[in-house]
Scaffold this active site. Structure first.
Site, PDB file in Angstrom:
ATOM      1  N   ASP A   1       8.966  30.530  18.364  1.00 24.82           N
ATOM      2  CA  ASP A   1       8.870  29.011  18.257  1.00 24.82           C
ATOM      3  C   ASP A   1       8.111  28.558  19.508  1.00 24.82           C
ATOM      4  O   ASP A   1       8.659  28.650  20.715  1.00 24.82           O
ATOM      5  CB  ASP A   1      10.151  28.316  18.290  1.00 24.82           C
TER       6      ASP A   1
ATOM      7  N   GLU B   1      13.546  20.455   7.623  1.00 22.85           N
ATOM      8  CA  GLU B   1      15.039  20.027   8.489  1.00 22.85           C
ATOM      9  C   GLU B   1      15.269  18.684   8.330  1.00 22.85           C
ATOM     10  O   GLU B   1      14.337  17.780   8.237  1.00 22.85           O
ATOM     11  CB  GLU B   1      14.696  20.352   9.939  1.00 22.85           C
TER      12      GLU B   1
ATOM     13  N   LYS C   1       6.130  29.587  15.063  1.00 18.59           N
ATOM     14  CA  LYS C   1       6.462  28.376  14.135  1.00 18.59           C
ATOM     15  C   LYS C   1       5.948  27.137  15.143  1.00 18.59           C
ATOM     16  O   LYS C   1       6.169  27.181  16.336  1.00 18.59           O
ATOM     17  CB  LYS C   1       7.987  28.187  13.912  1.00 18.59           C
TER      18      LYS C   1
ATOM     19  N   GLU D   1       5.991  22.493  15.209  1.00 19.20           N
ATOM     20  CA  GLU D   1       6.574  21.574  14.400  1.00 19.20           C
ATOM     21  C   GLU D   1       5.375  20.410  14.210  1.00 19.20           C
ATOM     22  O   GLU D   1       4.474  20.206  14.976  1.00 19.20           O
ATOM     23  CB  GLU D   1       7.362  20.785  15.415  1.00 19.20           C
TER      24      GLU D   1
ATOM     25  N   ASP E   1      13.348  27.196  19.831  1.00 21.09           N
ATOM     26  CA  ASP E   1      13.236  26.666  21.093  1.00 21.09           C
ATOM     27  C   ASP E   1      14.489  25.750  21.256  1.00 21.09           C
ATOM     28  O   ASP E   1      14.698  25.255  22.365  1.00 21.09           O
ATOM     29  CB  ASP E   1      12.174  25.579  21.230  1.00 21.09           C
ATOM     30  N   SER E   2      15.497  26.072  20.192  1.00 15.60           N
ATOM     31  CA  SER E   2      16.815  25.479  20.245  1.00 15.60           C
ATOM     32  C   SER E   2      17.348  26.316  21.418  1.00 15.60           C
ATOM     33  O   SER E   2      18.706  25.883  21.561  1.00 15.60           O
ATOM     34  CB  SER E   2      17.660  25.538  19.004  1.00 15.60           C
TER      35      SER E   2
HETATM   36  O1  KIV Z   1      14.570  25.980  17.449  1.00 16.33           O
HETATM   37  C1  KIV Z   1      15.203  26.079  16.330  1.00 16.33           C
HETATM   38  O2  KIV Z   1      16.089  26.707  16.351  1.00 16.33           O
HETATM   39  C2  KIV Z   1      14.562  25.789  15.214  1.00 16.33           C
HETATM   40  C3  KIV Z   1      15.547  25.867  13.791  1.00 16.33           C
HETATM   41  C4  KIV Z   1      16.432  24.853  13.894  1.00 16.33           C
HETATM   42  C5  KIV Z   1      14.489  25.583  12.490  1.00 16.33           C
HETATM   43  O3  KIV Z   1      13.649  25.246  14.999  1.00 16.33           O
END
Ligand code: KIV
Length: 272
Positions: free
Chosen positions: A86, A184, A115, A117, A47-48
């Site tokens: 994500d 992280e 993934k 959080e 989600d970055s």
């Molecule tokens: O969204 C992302 O890129 C991440 C990584 C920094 C692990 O969660």
């Protein structure tokens, strides 16, 4: 492991203690193909994408439909690496039903896992996902979706209570059935203790050298954003400067009449 073998969740888990796991983010077909052909083990459709590609100042506004689109176009460029989707902010926190349904949508787009959080707070959700056949990667420490709680992007685990919280989060996730955990933004010592005590691979980002693997954001590694140079990133290239130089040269060629050259031009066939 041969470089041509497809990486599955069980294969990735088996790498713990054997060799370091290597991961990068990707958000599109173009970069996913390069990263996959280079041989990373998994590609995170992070989600970055919000901060790297969309110009946002946090990942909070990133939407499910955007993540599904990016997962779809990444998957088209990948034949070997495991693709991890994500889950964006509020796609899994509000209700169990939403969480399972949304996680399932990533798998329908071709992701091999999702993934999310959080630790103790999301452990029941993780358990239900895993029971539904969805492999889950955890993510603890400096979790960017909690930036408003943390009051900024601050390294976690700097004092005793914070260390305890992170370690409890890791244990809760393992009990819930995650196949791996991203660590992280935490001291190397904390990441080392977690890595040495849990049974699943840890993937570090800003968490030192003792994790079972490392992940970086592709645009950071390539130096595509000159305004973002955090301590934990190794910037292998300054592609921002290189791309800018090429574009400047192109502008100059077009305005001076140096492009197109004769070799770039089509002509009518004589006698055709
Ligand atoms: O969204 C992302 O890129 C991440 C990584 C920094 C692990 O969660």
């Amino acid at each position: 492991m041969e470089n041509s073998e497809k990486i599955t969740v069980p294969e990735l888990m088996k790498l713990k203690g054997k060799r370091k796991i290597v991961a990068l983010t990707a958000y599109d077909y173009l970069f996913a193909r390069i990263v996959d052909n280079a041989g990373v083990d998994f590609i995170l459709v992070g989600d970055s994408v919000g901060t790297t590609y969309q110009g946002l100042s946090s990942t909070i506004p990133v939407k499910m439909e955007e993540m599904l689109y990016h997962t779809r176009i990444v998957k088209r460029g990948v034949s070997r690496a495991l693709v991890v989707g994500d889950m964006p902010f509020m796609s899994y926190q509000a209700s169990m039903d939403d969480a399972i349904f949304n996680a399932g949508l990533f798998l329908k787009e071709g992701a091999g896992a999702v993934k999310l959080e959080g630790g103790v707070a999301v452990s029941l959700i993780v358990e239900k996902m895993v029971l539904s056949g969805i492999p889950v990667m955890g993510h603890i420490g400096l979790t960017p979706q909690s930036v408003n709680l943390f009051g900024g992007y601050k390294i976690q685990g700097r004092n005793e209570s914070s260390v305890k919280r992170i370690i409890n989060d890791a244990k809760a996730l393992v009990e819930a059935g995650v196949f791996s955990i991203v660590l992280e933004g935490m001291p190397e010592e904390v990441a080392r203790e977690i890595t040495e005590t849990i049974s699943v691979p840890t993937i570090g980002i800003g968490a030192g050298g003792y994790c079972d693997g490392q992940i970086l954001v592709i645009t950071d590694l390539l130096g595509l954003d000159p305004t973002f140079t955090p301590k934990f990133v190794k910037k292998y290239k300054d592609l921002y400067a290189e791309v800018k130089e090429v574009v400047t040269e192109y502008i100059s060629d077009v305005t001076s009449g140096n492009f197109p050259e004769e070799s770039n031009v089509f002509h009518i066939k004589k006698g055709g």
